[in-house]
Design an enzyme around this catalytic site. Structure first.
Site, PDB file in Angstrom:
ATOM      1  N   ASP A 168       0.831  -1.197   0.000  1.00 52.74           N
ATOM      2  CA  ASP A 168       0.000   0.000   0.000  1.00 52.74           C
ATOM      3  C   ASP A 168       0.874   1.260   0.000  1.00 52.74           C
ATOM      4  OD1 ASP A 168      -2.709   1.224   0.435  1.00 52.74           O
ATOM      5  OD2 ASP A 168      -1.751   1.924   2.284  1.00 52.74           O
TER       6      ASP A 168
ATOM      7  N   GLU B 247      14.705 -15.518  -0.023  1.00 54.92           N
ATOM      8  CA  GLU B 247      15.070 -16.547   0.953  1.00 54.92           C
ATOM      9  C   GLU B 247      14.044 -17.688   0.953  1.00 54.92           C
ATOM     10  OE1 GLU B 247      15.210 -14.637   4.721  1.00 54.92           O
ATOM     11  OE2 GLU B 247      16.680 -13.116   4.100  1.00 54.92           O
TER      12      GLU B 247
END
Length: 546
Positions: free
Chosen positions: A212, A261
């Protein structure tokens, strides 16, 4: 990750490049516990509907712990579910069940500001000027003899000053509501906190984040005045010291490293209102985000010349950084395109008069087929597959959009696109839930419901279902970088992709075109002649196999 999704992931790379992603606004999608407010349990119950609709992923607007001053975009705890929406267990179940159905799940992240009930901000108020916690937000002394004036001339997107004074005399910055203080992204603790929040939800299996106000995190050094300026809106039409600062990009590079990751092709999606598509492209460079909303396209009227211009600019800009284009026509912040297209061009993206609803729906259906034919990824907003219009006659006393209660900001009518959607043709809330609905639904909502449209040839719901099925089946649709424009009469867009062609008549009159191939789908009946031509009706898009 379930076996079903794991197998899909193993055989698919860069799934977001051609995905159709469906936005769920949880409070208005489905109510599972009967309190009149949509929730995660309601979303879970309707996941099979989304699978059968044919979308690839679901984007969920905020469900975090929040006082709900701005419908959950004021987050008090980023690691908790607000009780109105359920529990963390419900969130875990939603992720698991979505994956079991072959759907990916993207959650909203709100990093520009927190709630004023966030523990950091509450401590900052208690500890006073000069305290370490105040450095995590933008606290400043005021101007004037006694500090009685705001620190600068910035205005809130929702209207009024972007500063609020606290009892000890300092002021804090909020680009949105006073209940939404902006974080200071120059502070390392803010960076550390949000990397931790990313990992918390990635560990729960979410497939990505819609970020956002991605363009707003970094402010210009010194927070300079902007001087004379038009009324501020979220749209980044102008260069300002608080939107689209270059410093945001290092933040997203660090977040990209966090996502890498994890397996399963997790994604970052930017809500970045920028002045140009070229500036938007900066958010999706190879080491930053994966997608960015194309608000220039959303804001384009139903006009062939304007549409071709923004399509070409978007494809060129995204191709320059190796990113997919994304296309969107509606979301929770703008007037639904069924209503927008019912009015003459140039009236913007916010609420207007209802206009000619039949015209708006026909244009909206045509615009959707055009959007789904373009190279890249597309976003759908809940209820658009039903042809829902904005609700334009909500009484003032039921409205909850914070900008409705403030002056000189956004138009304040976003509630109109947030009315709970209808599932059944009858009932107190048309199947939304047994406890009514938090915003009143129109009396004709039942005729637009999922139940009323399912299996009905020519209905908007069946048009969407067919379009998404054909999109999956046609190798020339989905991912790509360019279109081949074809000769066409004025007011008509015509282009070819691999084994596929699209023709879109944006005018109010039928137009005769050369038949480019075998008809696959159109939003209105197309009459083909014996001479290799066809009459393309007004406001009609047709798909062809070539």
């Amino acid at each position: 990750m379930t076996q079903h999704l794991a197998a899909a992931t193993a055989s698919t790379t860069d799934w977001w490049r051609e995905a159709v992603i469906y936005q769920v606004y949880p409070r208005s999608f489905a109510d599972g516990d009967g309190d009149g407010m949509g929730d995660l349990g309601g979303v879970r119950s309707r996941l099979p509907y989304l699978r059968d609709l044919g979308v690839d992923a679901v984007w969920l607007s905020p469900f975090y712990a929040s006082p709900q001053a701005d419908a959950g975009y004021d987050v008090a705890d980023y690691r908790a579910v607000d009780p109105v929406f359920g529990t963390l267990h419900d969130a875990d179940s939603l992720v698991r069940e979505a994956h079991e159905l072959g759907l990916r799940l993207i959650v909203d992240l709100v990093p520009n500001h927190s709630s004023d009930r966030h523990e950091w901000f509450r401590r900052a108020l208690r500890e006073g000027p000069g305290s370490p916690l105040r450095e995590r937000y933008h606290f400043r002394p005021g101007r004037g003899v006694d500090g009685e004036l705001p620190p600068n001339d910035w205005e809130s997107v929702f209207g009024g000053p972007a500063w609020t004074r606290v009892p000890d005399g300092e002021w804090y910055l909020h680009l949105f509501a006073p209940e939404q203080p902006d974080f200071n992204w120059d502070h390392p603790a803010v960076h550390d906190e949000f990397r931790s929040v990313l990992r918390f939800w990635l560990d729960k299996g979410v497939d990505g984040f819609r970020v956002d106000v991605a363009h707003g995190l970094v402010k210009a050094p010194g927070l300079p005045d902007i001087g004379a300026h038009d009324r501020l809106r979220l749209l980044g039409d102008d260069v300002t010291p608080f939107f689209d600062q270059d410093g945001v990009h290092e933040i997203y590079r660090s977040w990209r490293r966090v996502l890498e990751e994890y397996g399963g092709e997790r994604v970052l999606v930017a809500e970045a209102w920028t002045p140009t598509v070229e500036r938007t492209a900066g958010y999706v460079r190879p080491d930053e985000m994966h997608q960015a909303f194309n608000f220039q396209y959303l804001s384009t009227p139903w006009d062939a010349v304007e549409l071709r211009r923004v399509i070409d600019a978007s494809l060129t800009a995204m191709r320059s950084v190796g990113a997919p284009a994304t296309w969107v026509l509606s979301n929770h912040d703008v007037t639904r395109h069924t209503t927008r297209f019912a009015n003459p061009p140039g009236l913007g993206t916010q609420l207007r008069e209802p206009g000619d609803r039949e015209l708006g729906l026909r244009r909206a259906r045509a615009a959707t087929l055009l959007m789904l034919a373009l190279p890249g990824s597309a976003y759908l907003y809940q209820g658009e597959e039903l042809g829902l219009p904005d609700v334009t006659d909500l009484p003032d006393e039921v409205r909850q959009d914070p900008s409705f209660f403030r002056a000189t900001g956004q138009d304040g009518f976003r509630d109109g696109c947030r009315v709970p959607i209808p599932w059944t043709a009858g009932g107190s809330s048309y199947g939304f839930g047994p406890g009514g609905s938090w915003l009143p639904q129109p009396a004709d909502w039942g005729a637009l419901s999922v139940e009323a449209q399912t299996g009905v040839p020519g209905s908007t719901l069946e048009l969407y279902r067919t379009a998404l099925r054909v999109r999956r089946e046609q190798p020339g649709l989905g991912a790509g970088e360019a279109v081949e424009w074809l000769e066409a009469p004025g007011g008509v867009l015509a282009f070819r992709r691999d084994g596929f062609a699209c023709t879109a008549n944006t005018t109010g009159e039928p137009v005769r075109i050369a038949v480019p191939g075998r008809m696959l789908l159109s939003n209105e009946p197309v009459r083909a002649g014996m001479d290799g031509t066809a009459e393309l009706p007004a406001d009609t898009t047709a798909w062809w196999a070539v």
